[in-house]
Design a protein around this motif. Structure first.
Motif, PDB file in Angstrom:
ATOM      1  N   PHE A  42       0.692  -1.408   0.242  1.00  0.00           N
ATOM      2  CA  PHE A  42       0.232   0.349  -0.086  1.00  0.00           C
ATOM      3  C   PHE A  42       1.003   1.313   0.205  1.00  0.00           C
ATOM      4  N   PRO A  43       1.520   1.133  -1.027  1.00  0.00           N
ATOM      5  CA  PRO A  43       2.984   2.272  -1.186  1.00  0.00           C
ATOM      6  C   PRO A  43       2.520   3.984  -1.402  1.00  0.00           C
ATOM      7  N   ILE A  44       0.703   4.088  -1.993  1.00  0.00           N
ATOM      8  CA  ILE A  44       0.544   5.609  -2.220  1.00  0.00           C
ATOM      9  C   ILE A  44      -0.348   6.135  -1.154  1.00  0.00           C
ATOM     10  N   SER A  45       0.288   7.191  -0.702  1.00  0.00           N
ATOM     11  CA  SER A  45      -1.014   7.947   0.228  1.00  0.00           C
ATOM     12  C   SER A  45      -1.630   9.294  -0.373  1.00  0.00           C
ATOM     13  N   ASP A  46      -3.451   9.019  -0.464  1.00  0.00           N
ATOM     14  CA  ASP A  46      -3.998   9.719  -0.489  1.00  0.00           C
ATOM     15  C   ASP A  46      -5.106  10.227   0.503  1.00  0.00           C
ATOM     16  N   TYR A  47      -6.229  10.292  -0.060  1.00  0.00           N
ATOM     17  CA  TYR A  47      -7.117  11.210   0.736  1.00  0.00           C
ATOM     18  C   TYR A  47      -8.488  10.423   0.343  1.00  0.00           C
ATOM     19  N   ASP A  48      -8.939  10.038   1.375  1.00  0.00           N
ATOM     20  CA  ASP A  48     -10.027   9.451   1.469  1.00  0.00           C
ATOM     21  C   ASP A  48     -11.526   9.708   1.562  1.00  0.00           C
ATOM     22  N   PRO A  49     -12.355  10.730   0.284  1.00  0.00           N
ATOM     23  CA  PRO A  49     -13.988  11.172   1.185  1.00  0.00           C
ATOM     24  C   PRO A  49     -14.472  11.330   1.964  1.00  0.00           C
ATOM     25  N   ALA A  50     -15.301  10.267   1.575  1.00  0.00           N
ATOM     26  CA  ALA A  50     -15.815   9.078   2.643  1.00  0.00           C
ATOM     27  C   ALA A  50     -15.692   8.999   3.563  1.00  0.00           C
ATOM     28  N   LYS A  51     -14.307   8.796   4.256  1.00  0.00           N
ATOM     29  CA  LYS A  51     -14.042   8.106   5.596  1.00  0.00           C
ATOM     30  C   LYS A  51     -13.743   9.817   6.131  1.00  0.00           C
ATOM     31  N   GLY A  52     -13.600  10.801   5.537  1.00  0.00           N
ATOM     32  CA  GLY A  52     -12.641  12.194   5.667  1.00  0.00           C
ATOM     33  C   GLY A  52     -11.129  12.073   6.148  1.00  0.00           C
ATOM     34  N   THR A  53      -9.981  10.914   6.045  1.00  0.00           N
ATOM     35  CA  THR A  53      -9.091  10.526   6.006  1.00  0.00           C
ATOM     36  C   THR A  53      -8.148  10.471   5.513  1.00  0.00           C
ATOM     37  N   CYS A  54      -6.669  10.209   5.837  1.00  0.00           N
ATOM     38  CA  CYS A  54      -5.746   9.707   4.734  1.00  0.00           C
ATOM     39  C   CYS A  54      -5.650   8.318   5.024  1.00  0.00           C
ATOM     40  N   ILE A  55      -5.480   7.815   3.929  1.00  0.00           N
ATOM     41  CA  ILE A  55      -5.254   6.323   3.661  1.00  0.00           C
ATOM     42  C   ILE A  55      -3.808   5.824   2.843  1.00  0.00           C
ATOM     43  N   CYS A  56      -3.798   5.103   3.356  1.00  0.00           N
ATOM     44  CA  CYS A  56      -2.248   4.064   1.745  1.00  0.00           C
ATOM     45  C   CYS A  56      -3.039   2.775   1.588  1.00  0.00           C
ATOM     46  N   MET A  57      -2.478   3.077   0.515  1.00  0.00           N
ATOM     47  CA  MET A  57      -2.930   2.319  -1.002  1.00  0.00           C
ATOM     48  C   MET A  57      -2.436   1.369  -1.787  1.00  0.00           C
ATOM     49  N   SER A  58      -3.108   0.509  -2.245  1.00  0.00           N
ATOM     50  CA  SER A  58      -2.319   0.071  -3.452  1.00  0.00           C
ATOM     51  C   SER A  58      -1.987   0.805  -4.553  1.00  0.00           C
ATOM     52  N   HIS A  59      -1.570   0.115  -5.441  1.00  0.00           N
ATOM     53  CA  HIS A  59      -2.173   0.927  -6.874  1.00  0.00           C
ATOM     54  C   HIS A  59      -3.251   0.827  -7.720  1.00  0.00           C
ATOM     55  N   PRO A  60      -3.878   1.500  -8.254  1.00  0.00           N
ATOM     56  CA  PRO A  60      -5.312   0.907  -8.732  1.00  0.00           C
ATOM     57  C   PRO A  60      -4.866  -0.435 -10.030  1.00  0.00           C
ATOM     58  N   CYS A  61      -3.953   0.125 -10.628  1.00  0.00           N
ATOM     59  CA  CYS A  61      -3.968  -0.889 -11.883  1.00  0.00           C
ATOM     60  C   CYS A  61      -2.862  -2.169 -11.096  1.00  0.00           C
ATOM     61  N   TRP A  62      -2.861  -2.118 -10.139  1.00  0.00           N
ATOM     62  CA  TRP A  62      -2.428  -3.395  -9.561  1.00  0.00           C
ATOM     63  C   TRP A  62      -4.124  -4.418  -9.821  1.00  0.00           C
ATOM     64  N   ARG A  63      -4.695  -3.668  -9.581  1.00  0.00           N
ATOM     65  CA  ARG A  63      -6.095  -4.939  -9.340  1.00  0.00           C
ATOM     66  C   ARG A  63      -7.298  -4.174  -9.728  1.00  0.00           C
ATOM     67  N   ASP A  64      -7.181  -4.290 -11.110  1.00  0.00           N
ATOM     68  CA  ASP A  64      -8.269  -3.299 -12.592  1.00  0.00           C
ATOM     69  C   ASP A  64      -9.381  -4.440 -12.507  1.00  0.00           C
ATOM     70  N   LYS A  65      -9.875  -4.613 -11.802  1.00  0.00           N
ATOM     71  CA  LYS A  65     -10.863  -5.552 -12.197  1.00  0.00           C
ATOM     72  C   LYS A  65     -10.273  -7.257 -12.120  1.00  0.00           C
ATOM     73  N   LYS A  66     -10.460  -7.965 -14.055  1.00  0.00           N
ATOM     74  CA  LYS A  66      -9.001  -8.651 -13.030  1.00  0.00           C
ATOM     75  C   LYS A  66      -7.783  -9.084 -13.890  1.00  0.00           C
ATOM     76  N   ALA A  67      -7.196  -7.404 -14.138  1.00  0.00           N
ATOM     77  CA  ALA A  67      -5.907  -7.668 -14.948  1.00  0.00           C
ATOM     78  C   ALA A  67      -5.195  -6.419 -13.707  1.00  0.00           C
ATOM     79  N   SER A  68      -3.788  -7.016 -14.040  1.00  0.00           N
ATOM     80  CA  SER A  68      -3.198  -6.323 -13.257  1.00  0.00           C
ATOM     81  C   SER A  68      -1.931  -6.167 -14.353  1.00  0.00           C
TER      82      SER A  68
END
Length: 199
Positions: A42-68
């Motif tokens: 989870f190397p990417i720092s980002d903001y989650d507006p639904a939670k109102g907090t900052c998060i660490c997330m995986s790269h979205p393209c690592w789990r793009d539906k059934k493709a990596s």
């Protein structure tokens, strides 16, 4: 899970502005001041507006539906993501490094892309309520000449902020390329934002 190798970078035009401080989004650095993401899953720092907090997330393209997605072509080695007007994930490979934000690319600036190495960072101007393309600002930060080109293992310039006794302190770092961990069992979800504030 299927692997999809992308060999080119696609882009739309957003009006560039003059260089400002930040090799990634300065708007995001202000929202997520004082934290880092050190888990390689989870190397990417980002903001989650639904939670109102900052998060660490995986790269979205690592789990793009059934493709990596991966970027194996030497001329386009950097995995990059944007979102279409209807907020569909779009993965591509770029010739230059950048540190993207899902919150900005999807929630605030869907349909926008930044296509040039001179102004590669999609950012948000909260005062004017608009998207714009920002220069890679870390090389200009404080006149320090901060560059990551001489560090092949850590080629991505990243701007963040910490809180000190004098207020927000800019930090420029070199981050590793985004490689999906081979043995990672769970890349969905997120992990805690690691606070590093010093007062």
């Amino acid at each position: 899970m299927a692997t999809n190798t992308i060999a080119m970078f696609v882009a739309l035009v957003v009006t560039p502005l003059a260089p400002l401080a930040g090799a990634s989004s300065v708007y995001l650095a202000g929202l997520c001041r004082g934290g880092q993401c050190n888990d390689p899953r989870f190397p990417i720092s980002d903001y989650d507006p639904a939670k109102g907090t900052c998060i660490c997330m995986s790269h979205p393209c690592w789990r793009d539906k059934k493709a990596s997605h991966t970027c194996d072509a030497p001329e386009f080695p950097f995995l990059h993501f944007t979102y279409s007007d209807d907020r569909e994930l779009q993965c591509s490979c770029s010739s230059f490094p950048r540190y993207d934000s899902r919150h900005i690319a999807r929630d605030l600036c869907a349909g926008h892309m930044c296509e040039t190495a001179e102004f590669p960072i999609l950012d948000w101007d909260a005062d004017q309520q608009k998207c714009f393309c920002r220069a890679q600002p870390c090389p200009h930060e404080g006149g320090s000449g901060h560059q990551c080109g001489g560090t092949p293992q850590f080629p991505i310039p990243h701007y963040r902020e910490e809180m000190g006794t004098l207020g927000a302190q800019p930090k420029c770092e070199c981050k590793a390329k985004f490689h999906k961990p081979i043995k990672a069992k769970a890349l969905r979800g997120m992990c805690d934002f690691e606070q590093t504030n010093t007062h």
